[in-house]
Design a protein around this motif. Structure first.
Motif, PDB file in Angstrom:
ATOM      1  N   ASP A   1       1.004  -1.023   0.077  1.00  0.00           N
ATOM      2  CA  ASP A   1      -0.314   0.247  -0.302  1.00  0.00           C
ATOM      3  C   ASP A   1       0.767   0.804  -0.038  1.00  0.00           C
ATOM      4  O   ASP A   1       2.049   1.083   0.252  1.00  0.00           O
ATOM      5  CB  ASP A   1      -0.719  -0.127   1.167  1.00  0.00           C
TER       6      ASP A   1
ATOM      7  N   SER B   1      -1.748  -0.457  -5.712  1.00  0.00           N
ATOM      8  CA  SER B   1      -1.644  -0.934  -3.954  1.00  0.00           C
ATOM      9  C   SER B   1      -2.130  -2.272  -4.307  1.00  0.00           C
ATOM     10  O   SER B   1      -2.896  -2.765  -4.856  1.00  0.00           O
ATOM     11  CB  SER B   1      -2.293  -0.531  -3.393  1.00  0.00           C
TER      12      SER B   1
ATOM     13  N   SER C   1      -5.912  -6.673   1.938  1.00  0.00           N
ATOM     14  CA  SER C   1      -5.485  -5.794   2.239  1.00  0.00           C
ATOM     15  C   SER C   1      -5.575  -5.948   3.884  1.00  0.00           C
ATOM     16  O   SER C   1      -6.583  -5.743   4.750  1.00  0.00           O
ATOM     17  CB  SER C   1      -5.646  -4.222   3.055  1.00  0.00           C
TER      18      SER C   1
ATOM     19  N   ASN D   1      -3.445  -1.894   7.185  1.00  0.00           N
ATOM     20  CA  ASN D   1      -4.668  -0.986   7.150  1.00  0.00           C
ATOM     21  C   ASN D   1      -3.380  -0.614   8.574  1.00  0.00           C
ATOM     22  O   ASN D   1      -3.570   0.654   8.418  1.00  0.00           O
ATOM     23  CB  ASN D   1      -5.275  -1.411   7.248  1.00  0.00           C
TER      24      ASN D   1
END
Length: 163
Positions: A8, A38, A42, A47
C-alpha cells in the motif's frame, strides 16, 4: 511456500511511503517517488501500519504498536532493537548505539546497519545523529531526517534535542 506480500502507499508530508506486509507483520517502509499499484487485498497489519503512520504525521502518535519483521543480519537486528528504544522527540548518537551493541569501535558498523533499516520512521533511524550533533546519512535524504526530527520536537515535551 513463499509468503504473499501486500503493498500500500500513503502520501505524507515527506513524500510517498510504500508499505509492504505479509499477513501478520510489517516487512518494510520505503520512500517512493510516486504512488504505485496497491494490493487488491489489505490484511489488518497493512491497514494498521498505514493508520499509525498517518497518526504519527498528524502528531497524535508517538509510539507504534505493530508486529515488525525487518530482514537483516543478527548485528543489524541488534542495532535496530537499540534504535527502537530511542523515544519520540529524543536523539542518540552512533557512538551511543555502538556502546549499547558491545563496542565503542562499532560506530561505522552501526551507521551501515542503520542505513540498511528496512522500516524507517517506525524503527526510528532518523533519531541517530553524529556525535558532533550533525545530521548524517539518511536513506530518504537529510532533508527528510531534519523534517522528522523537527516534527517530533514540535510534538514533544522534550526541548533538549541534540541536533
Amino acid at each position: 511456500m513463499e509468503q504473499e506480500v501486500y503493498i500500500d502507499y500513503i502520501n505524507t508530508p515527506i513524500g510517498w511511503l510504500e508499505l509492504k506486509t505479509d499477513e501478520e507483520e510489517l516487512l518494510s517502509v520505503s520512500f517512493a517517488e510516486t504512488e504505485g499499484p496497491s494490493s487488491d487485498k489489505s490484511p489488518a497489519i497493512l491497514n494498521d501500519s498505514a493508520k499509525q503512520l498517518i497518526e504519527y504525521f498528524e502528531g497524535s502518535r508517538k509510539t507504534f504498536e505493530l508486529k515488525l519483521s525487518p530482514s537483516g543480519t543478527e548485528f543489524q537486528q541488534l542495532v535496530w532493537e537499540n534504535v527502537k528504544a530511542i523515544s519520540f522527540g529524543e536523539t542518540a548518537t552512533y557512538l551511543d548505539i555502538a556502546i549499547r551493541t558491545g563496542s565503542a569501535n562499532n560506530t561505522r558498523a552501526v551507521g551501515l546497519a542503520n542505513g540498511k533499516n528496512p522500516i524507517p520512521i517506525i524503527i526510528p533511524c532518523h533519531r541517530i545523529i553524529g556525535s558532533n550533533g550533525k545530521l548524517t546519512g539518511y536513506a530518504g535524504g537529510i532533508d527528510k531526517k531534519r523534517w522528522l526530527l523537527q516534527h517530533e520536537l514540535k510534538h514533544s515535551e522534550n526541548t533538549n534535542l541534540l541536533f
